[in-house]
Design an enzyme around this catalytic site. Sequence first.
Site, PDB file in Angstrom:
ATOM      1  N   CYS A  40      -7.742  -1.253  -0.698  1.00 43.90           N
ATOM      2  CA  CYS A  40      -7.979  -2.669  -0.399  1.00 43.90           C
ATOM      3  C   CYS A  40      -9.173  -2.816   0.555  1.00 43.90           C
ATOM      4  O   CYS A  40     -10.062  -3.644   0.331  1.00 43.90           O
ATOM      5  CB  CYS A  40      -6.713  -3.274   0.205  1.00 43.90           C
ATOM      6  SG  CYS A  40      -6.809  -5.039   0.496  1.00 43.90           S
ATOM      7  N   CYS A  41      -9.201  -1.979   1.597  1.00 38.91           N
ATOM      8  CA  CYS A  41     -10.324  -2.038   2.545  1.00 38.91           C
ATOM      9  C   CYS A  41     -11.639  -1.669   1.846  1.00 38.91           C
ATOM     10  O   CYS A  41     -12.687  -2.222   2.163  1.00 38.91           O
ATOM     11  CB  CYS A  41     -10.097  -1.090   3.728  1.00 38.91           C
ATOM     12  SG  CYS A  41      -8.957  -1.717   4.976  1.00 38.91           S
ATOM     13  N   CYS A  76      -8.190  -8.586   9.133  1.00 35.35           N
ATOM     14  CA  CYS A  76      -7.617  -9.560   8.201  1.00 35.35           C
ATOM     15  C   CYS A  76      -6.263 -10.067   8.692  1.00 35.35           C
ATOM     16  O   CYS A  76      -5.584  -9.406   9.486  1.00 35.35           O
ATOM     17  CB  CYS A  76      -7.421  -8.913   6.838  1.00 35.35           C
ATOM     18  SG  CYS A  76      -8.945  -8.387   6.064  1.00 35.35           S
ATOM     19  N   CYS A  93      -2.890  -7.734   8.515  1.00 32.10           N
ATOM     20  CA  CYS A  93      -3.245  -6.349   8.879  1.00 32.10           C
ATOM     21  C   CYS A  93      -3.617  -6.218  10.355  1.00 32.10           C
ATOM     22  O   CYS A  93      -3.623  -5.106  10.881  1.00 32.10           O
ATOM     23  CB  CYS A  93      -4.382  -5.855   8.006  1.00 32.10           C
ATOM     24  SG  CYS A  93      -3.908  -5.763   6.274  1.00 32.10           S
ATOM     25  N   CYS A 146     -11.055   1.107   9.106  1.00 32.83           N
ATOM     26  CA  CYS A 146     -11.044   0.559   7.748  1.00 32.83           C
ATOM     27  C   CYS A 146     -11.989   1.305   6.829  1.00 32.83           C
ATOM     28  O   CYS A 146     -11.960   1.116   5.624  1.00 32.83           O
ATOM     29  CB  CYS A 146     -11.430  -0.915   7.772  1.00 32.83           C
ATOM     30  SG  CYS A 146     -13.103  -1.179   8.376  1.00 32.83           S
TER      31      CYS A 146
HETATM   32 FE1  SF4 Z   1      -7.094  -5.325   2.803  1.00 29.66          FE
HETATM   33 FE2  SF4 Z   1      -5.805  -5.351   5.116  1.00 29.66          FE
HETATM   34 FE3  SF4 Z   1      -8.026  -3.845   4.795  1.00 29.66          FE
HETATM   35 FE4  SF4 Z   1      -8.140  -6.540   4.936  1.00 29.66          FE
HETATM   36  S1  SF4 Z   1      -7.536  -5.088   6.593  1.00 29.66           S
HETATM   37  S2  SF4 Z   1      -9.226  -5.275   3.534  1.00 29.66           S
HETATM   38  S3  SF4 Z   1      -6.273  -7.142   3.784  1.00 29.66           S
HETATM   39  S4  SF4 Z   1      -6.018  -3.592   3.799  1.00 29.66           S
END
Ligand code: SF4
Length: 248
Positions: free
Chosen positions: A120-121, A205, A208, A236
Amino acid sequence: MSSVDLTDKSLLGRLEAMSAEELVGWAFENFGERAAIGTSLQLTGTVIIDIASKRAESFRVFTVDTLRLHDETYESIAKTEERYGIEVERFYPNEQRLIDMVSRFGEYLFFTDKAKQEYCCEVRKVEPNKRALRTLDCWISGLRRDQSAHRGGVAKAEVVDVEGRSILKLNPLADWSLDEVWRYIKDNGLVYNKLFDKNYDSIGCVICSTPLVEGEAPRAGRWRWFGKCDDEKKECGIHIKNEKGEAK
Ligand code: SF4
């Protein structure tokens, strides 16, 4: 095109000896529009933008908008633009990659395991950040040494390899303490992200990043459901290097 020679062996030492103000001024003087401040509008980014406004005739600022930022962060971006009369450049996730990811694993895949969170990151942050880095030769970032053990060795200046290209990465506040950052903000009457008044230490985010409870280490509020893990796992991917010094 800048005349700065990144292979000059004395360069990094000279930059390391500069103050934050000197370093930011030097960056925009020497790289012009090929230098930019990359920020998620946290405290250090707020300070560096203010320094740039005093040390550079014009300066670029970019942010990665993951589309999952807090309302307070969007508000902070808007206030920054208003105060300095600038446009913060936004880099968004690739639309098709985002659709593919969410349709396969859902919006909240980051709860599943560390690999899905990193995926996701990668889609929401790391890839858009790489696109931003393609537009510059000098990346100004807000890393500080006392943010975590993992960041303890952060240099004020380093040459990093991004997609096979060497660029200069500057961390002007590398040797500032959190107290010094706050002092600058208060002394200069800066407007900062309101989440910092709600016990957040590190902001990314929604979901998170969470507020700290008393006694917790900086960045402990990131991906809290994974429990205690080493500092690198609290990154991240934007600032993690591989063995070649390449920004992933
Ligand atoms: Fe995804 Fe969380 Fe990373 Fe944002 S902080 S990109 S929502 S995993």
